[in-house]
Write a protein that holds these residues in place. Structure first.
Motif, PDB file in Angstrom:
ATOM      1  N   GLN A 169       0.851  -1.188   0.000  1.00 40.13           N
ATOM      2  CA  GLN A 169       0.000   0.000   0.000  1.00 40.13           C
ATOM      3  C   GLN A 169       0.885   1.236   0.000  1.00 40.13           C
ATOM      4  O   GLN A 169       1.781   1.373   0.835  1.00 40.13           O
ATOM      5  N   ALA A 170       0.635   2.124  -0.938  1.00 40.34           N
ATOM      6  CA  ALA A 170       1.342   3.397  -0.977  1.00 40.34           C
ATOM      7  C   ALA A 170       0.672   4.362  -0.010  1.00 40.34           C
ATOM      8  O   ALA A 170      -0.555   4.370   0.139  1.00 40.34           O
ATOM      9  N   VAL A 171       1.502   5.173   0.661  1.00 42.03           N
ATOM     10  CA  VAL A 171       1.015   6.221   1.553  1.00 42.03           C
ATOM     11  C   VAL A 171       1.811   7.488   1.287  1.00 42.03           C
ATOM     12  O   VAL A 171       2.981   7.428   0.886  1.00 42.03           O
ATOM     13  N   VAL A 172       1.184   8.643   1.487  1.00 43.02           N
ATOM     14  CA  VAL A 172       1.842   9.932   1.296  1.00 43.02           C
ATOM     15  C   VAL A 172       1.555  10.821   2.502  1.00 43.02           C
ATOM     16  O   VAL A 172       0.590  10.610   3.236  1.00 43.02           O
ATOM     17  N   LYS A 173       2.427  11.824   2.665  1.00 47.75           N
ATOM     18  CA  LYS A 173       2.262  12.749   3.787  1.00 47.75           C
ATOM     19  C   LYS A 173       2.922  14.073   3.441  1.00 47.75           C
ATOM     20  O   LYS A 173       3.996  14.094   2.833  1.00 47.75           O
ATOM     21  N   ASP A 174       2.282  15.169   3.820  1.00 52.48           N
ATOM     22  CA  ASP A 174       2.890  16.490   3.698  1.00 52.48           C
ATOM     23  C   ASP A 174       3.719  16.740   4.951  1.00 52.48           C
ATOM     24  O   ASP A 174       3.235  16.535   6.064  1.00 52.48           O
ATOM     25  N   VAL A 175       4.978  17.131   4.760  1.00 48.95           N
ATOM     26  CA  VAL A 175       5.878  17.417   5.885  1.00 48.95           C
ATOM     27  C   VAL A 175       6.488  18.801   5.697  1.00 48.95           C
ATOM     28  O   VAL A 175       6.565  19.302   4.573  1.00 48.95           O
TER      29      VAL A 175
END
Length: 68
Positions: A48-54
């Motif tokens: 599963q791909a996951v993304v996040k703004d940092v």
């Protein structure tokens, strides 16, 4: 800056717990999960791909994505 991870593991509850932990750390699902069969081990492998703004705008390949 947006960061990306692709989590993989055996298709079992431990994989679901890893995804749940990532979601609770602010990661968001990106796309659909995937499954493949490892014929050597006889296991289904989930991904599963996951993304996040940092914070920050400069990507550093040395950054530890799991720590974000």
């Amino acid at each position: 800056m947006k960061v990306y991870r692709f989590l993989t593991g055996p298709d079992d509850s431990s994989f679901c717990h890893r995804i749940t932990a990532a979601l609770n750390k602010g990661w968001e699902l990106h796309g659909s999960p995937s499954l493949t069969f490892n014929s050597v081990t006889g296991q289904m492998i989930a991904g599963q791909a996951v993304v996040k703004d940092v914070p920050g705008k400069d990507y550093d390949p040395e950054m530890k994505l799991a720590d974000q």
